[in-house]
Scaffold this motif. Structure first.
Motif, short mmCIF file in Angstrom:
data_model
loop_
_atom_site.label_atom_id
_atom_site.label_comp_id
_atom_site.label_asym_id
_atom_site.label_seq_id
_atom_site.Cartn_x
_atom_site.Cartn_y
_atom_site.Cartn_z
N MET A 1 0.83 -1.22 0.00
CA MET A 1 0.00 0.00 0.00
C MET A 1 0.86 1.26 0.00
SD MET A 1 -3.22 -0.88 2.50
CE MET A 1 -4.18 0.52 1.93
N ILE A 2 1.94 1.23 0.77
CA ILE A 2 2.87 2.38 0.79
C ILE A 2 3.47 2.58 -0.59
CG2 ILE A 2 5.05 3.23 1.73
CD1 ILE A 2 4.33 1.76 4.35
N ASP A 3 3.89 1.48 -1.22
CA ASP A 3 4.50 1.57 -2.54
C ASP A 3 3.50 2.10 -3.56
OD1 ASP A 3 6.87 0.83 -4.31
OD2 ASP A 3 5.26 -0.29 -5.30
N ALA A 4 2.25 1.65 -3.46
CA ALA A 4 1.21 2.12 -4.37
C ALA A 4 1.00 3.63 -4.22
CB ALA A 4 -0.10 1.37 -4.12
N ALA A 5 0.98 4.10 -2.97
CA ALA A 5 0.79 5.53 -2.71
C ALA A 5 1.98 6.35 -3.24
CB ALA A 5 0.59 5.77 -1.22
N ARG A 6 3.18 5.80 -3.04
CA ARG A 6 4.38 6.51 -3.52
C ARG A 6 4.36 6.63 -5.04
NH1 ARG A 6 9.46 4.61 -5.14
NH2 ARG A 6 8.88 2.49 -4.55
N ARG A 7 3.98 5.55 -5.71
CA ARG A 7 3.96 5.56 -7.18
C ARG A 7 2.78 6.38 -7.73
NH1 ARG A 7 7.67 1.83 -9.07
NH2 ARG A 7 8.46 0.42 -7.46
#
Length: 315
Positions: free
Chosen positions: A75-81
């Motif tokens: 989820m963090i990676d999705a938000a960052r991207r």
């Protein structure tokens, strides 16, 4: 005032808490698909625009611990991207916190590994509560806001009679926490010395302090098997304690713990909803930390201090 750029999302570990947090501060829970493929791989899709937003992702790393941790990382990676301006990982319960040092040869320091993973995934800030040891904050090279459940507990405990109340730590490591509770509650202070036989079995050896005809409050940060608590409660009962309660920030009750709590050695376990709790007729009182975490989220979003959240009402 709520910032329109504030976005709150939740994984599947403790969605009821996330929904309660959002209700308490009047912010809608963000739309996101968080599911799994048939082979168990986690899949995340954020279903709204978060470009330039201040994103908070709520996820406790409670059982299934590894699944919930990976879900949070994705989820963090999705938000960052998706070009979020800032990503705050909100962990009401920080799993792996007890693996915070090399206490025997050839073991990892997993609490540090998890910190590295959260930062590598793209977290800019951490909001958590009652870490097993406060030094874990130093494992992060990003800001950590560390909250305490004690204000929530104190509000409930204020109804208890204060005469002949003794706050006990079930082990040496919790003495600082017990001393803080005793100071605020105006109670006596005690210690139950223990010897751990295995991960699930604990032997209480001795009591430091006077508990005869006293109401005892055991304080601890986490319990899974309730071994430490019930062993301490038995020794306290044998030493003449009038009643035994326990205030525990994080309760992750497995089958062993449920059977132990049914024994009646502990009159009441007071805990929070940092992890999902199914009381099933057990003597467990669940207090909500939604308002505490919600206020912290609003203060972080508006770049205010969270120190005011540590103040205790009525004491």
């Amino acid at each position: 005032m709520n910032d329109s750029r504030l976005k709150i999302f939740a994984g599947n570990s403790n969605r009821p808490l996330a929904e309660e947090i959002c209700r308490s501060i009047g912010v809608p829970l963000g739309e996101a698909t968080v599911t799994a493929f048939p082979d168990g791989e986690s899949f995340v899709k954020i279903n709204e625009n978060i470009r330039g937003a201040d994103v908070f992702i709520i996820q406790s790393t409670c059982p299934p611990t590894n699944h919930n941790l990976v879900e949070l990382l994705i989820m963090i990676d999705a938000a960052r991207r998706a070009s979020a301006q800032r990503i705050t990982a909100v962990l009401p319960f920080y799993g792996y916190a007890r693996q915070d040092r090399k206490d025997q040869p050839r073991v990892p320091i997993t609490a540090k590994l998890v910190a590295n993973l959260l930062v590598a995934a793209g977290a800019n800030r951490i909001l958590t509560m009652d870490l097993h040891s406060q030094q874990i904050q130093g494992f992060f090279d990003i800001p950590v806001d560390h909250l305490y459940a004690s204000p929530v507990f104190f509000e409930y405990l204020s109804a208890l009679p204060k005469n002949k109340l003794v706050v006990c730590s079930p082990d040496v490591g919790g003495m600082k926490m017990a001393a803080a509770y005793a100071d605020v509650l105006g109670a006596g202070l005690g210690l139950v010395a223990k010897k751990r036989k295995s991960a699930t079995n604990v032997e209480a050896i001795n009591i430091v302090g006077e508990v005869q005809d006293c109401d005892v409050l055991l304080v601890d940060d986490i319990t899974e098997t309730a071994g430490t608590l019930t062993a301490a409660a038995k020794l306290l009962r044998d030493s003449g304690a009038r009643s035994v309660r326990a205030a525990v920030s994080h309760c992750i009750l497995n089958e062993v713990a449920i059977e132990r709590l049914k024994s009646g050695l502990i009159d009441e376990v007071i805990t929070t909803n940092s992890t999902p709790i199914h009381t099933n007729g057990l003597p467990v009182r669940v207090l909500s930390i939604a308002q505490l975490l919600g206020n912290a989220i609003l203060r972080i979003n508006s770049n205010e201090s969270v120190t005011g959240l540590f103040r205790v009402k009525g004491f």
